[in-house]
Write a protein that holds these residues in place. Structure first.
Motif, PDB file in Angstrom:
ATOM      1  N   LYS A   1      -8.634   0.890  -5.843  1.00 34.17           N
ATOM      2  CA  LYS A   1      -7.781  -0.250  -6.193  1.00 34.17           C
ATOM      3  C   LYS A   1      -7.996  -1.402  -5.215  1.00 34.17           C
ATOM      4  N   LYS A   2      -8.205  -1.092  -3.923  1.00 37.73           N
ATOM      5  CA  LYS A   2      -8.459  -2.145  -2.932  1.00 37.73           C
ATOM      6  C   LYS A   2      -9.748  -2.895  -3.259  1.00 37.73           C
ATOM      7  N   ARG A   3     -10.789  -2.143  -3.651  1.00 36.81           N
ATOM      8  CA  ARG A   3     -12.063  -2.769  -3.967  1.00 36.81           C
ATOM      9  C   ARG A   3     -11.974  -3.646  -5.222  1.00 36.81           C
TER      10      ARG A   3
ATOM     11  N   ILE B   1      -5.473  10.804  -3.532  1.00 39.77           N
ATOM     12  CA  ILE B   1      -4.629   9.605  -3.443  1.00 39.77           C
ATOM     13  C   ILE B   1      -5.348   8.526  -2.641  1.00 39.77           C
ATOM     14  N   GLY B   2      -5.931   8.898  -1.513  1.00 38.56           N
ATOM     15  CA  GLY B   2      -6.649   7.927  -0.686  1.00 38.56           C
ATOM     16  C   GLY B   2      -7.836   7.320  -1.410  1.00 38.56           C
ATOM     17  N   GLY B   3      -8.558   8.137  -2.171  1.00 36.52           N
ATOM     18  CA  GLY B   3      -9.685   7.627  -2.937  1.00 36.52           C
ATOM     19  C   GLY B   3      -9.265   6.629  -4.000  1.00 36.52           C
ATOM     20  N   LEU B   4      -8.166   6.908  -4.658  1.00 35.33           N
ATOM     21  CA  LEU B   4      -7.671   5.989  -5.691  1.00 35.33           C
ATOM     22  C   LEU B   4      -7.172   4.683  -5.075  1.00 35.33           C
TER      23      LEU B   4
ATOM     24  N   TRP C   1       0.817  -1.209   0.000  1.00 32.68           N
ATOM     25  CA  TRP C   1       0.000   0.000   0.000  1.00 32.68           C
ATOM     26  C   TRP C   1       0.852   1.260   0.000  1.00 32.68           C
ATOM     27  N   ALA C   2       1.986   1.240   0.678  1.00 36.00           N
ATOM     28  CA  ALA C   2       2.884   2.401   0.657  1.00 36.00           C
ATOM     29  C   ALA C   2       3.473   2.585  -0.733  1.00 36.00           C
ATOM     30  N   ARG C   3       3.826   1.477  -1.375  1.00 36.65           N
ATOM     31  CA  ARG C   3       4.356   1.531  -2.737  1.00 36.65           C
ATOM     32  C   ARG C   3       3.290   2.088  -3.686  1.00 36.65           C
TER      33      ARG C   3
END
Length: 67
Positions: free
Chosen positions: A63-65, A56-59, A23-25
């Motif tokens: 991607k997580k979903r 950034i958090g929304g993107l 997630w950091a990457r």
């Protein structure tokens, strides 16, 4: 200052990305795509506006979903 500390303060190098979590990457990659990586390197994550960090958090959430 250790390698991880250097990464977190913005001294990002291509080979050092592997030391970060997935997630950091992804956060660094999204910052690059949005054209914010240079500012993150100069002033750190705290130097971004709420709108930019929210983007950034929304993107990342999208991607997580999709995983």
């Amino acid at each position: 200052m250790g390698k991880k500390d250097e990464l977190l303060t913005g001294a990002l190098r291509r080979g050092a990305l592997s030391a970060l979590s997935l997630w950091a990457r992804m956060k660094y990659e999204l910052a690059r795509e949005l054209g914010l990586l240079d500012r993150v390197r100069q002033v750190g994550w705290a130097g971004l506006t709420a709108k930019e960090t929210g983007r950034i958090g929304g993107l990342i959430g999208q991607k997580k979903r999709n995983l």
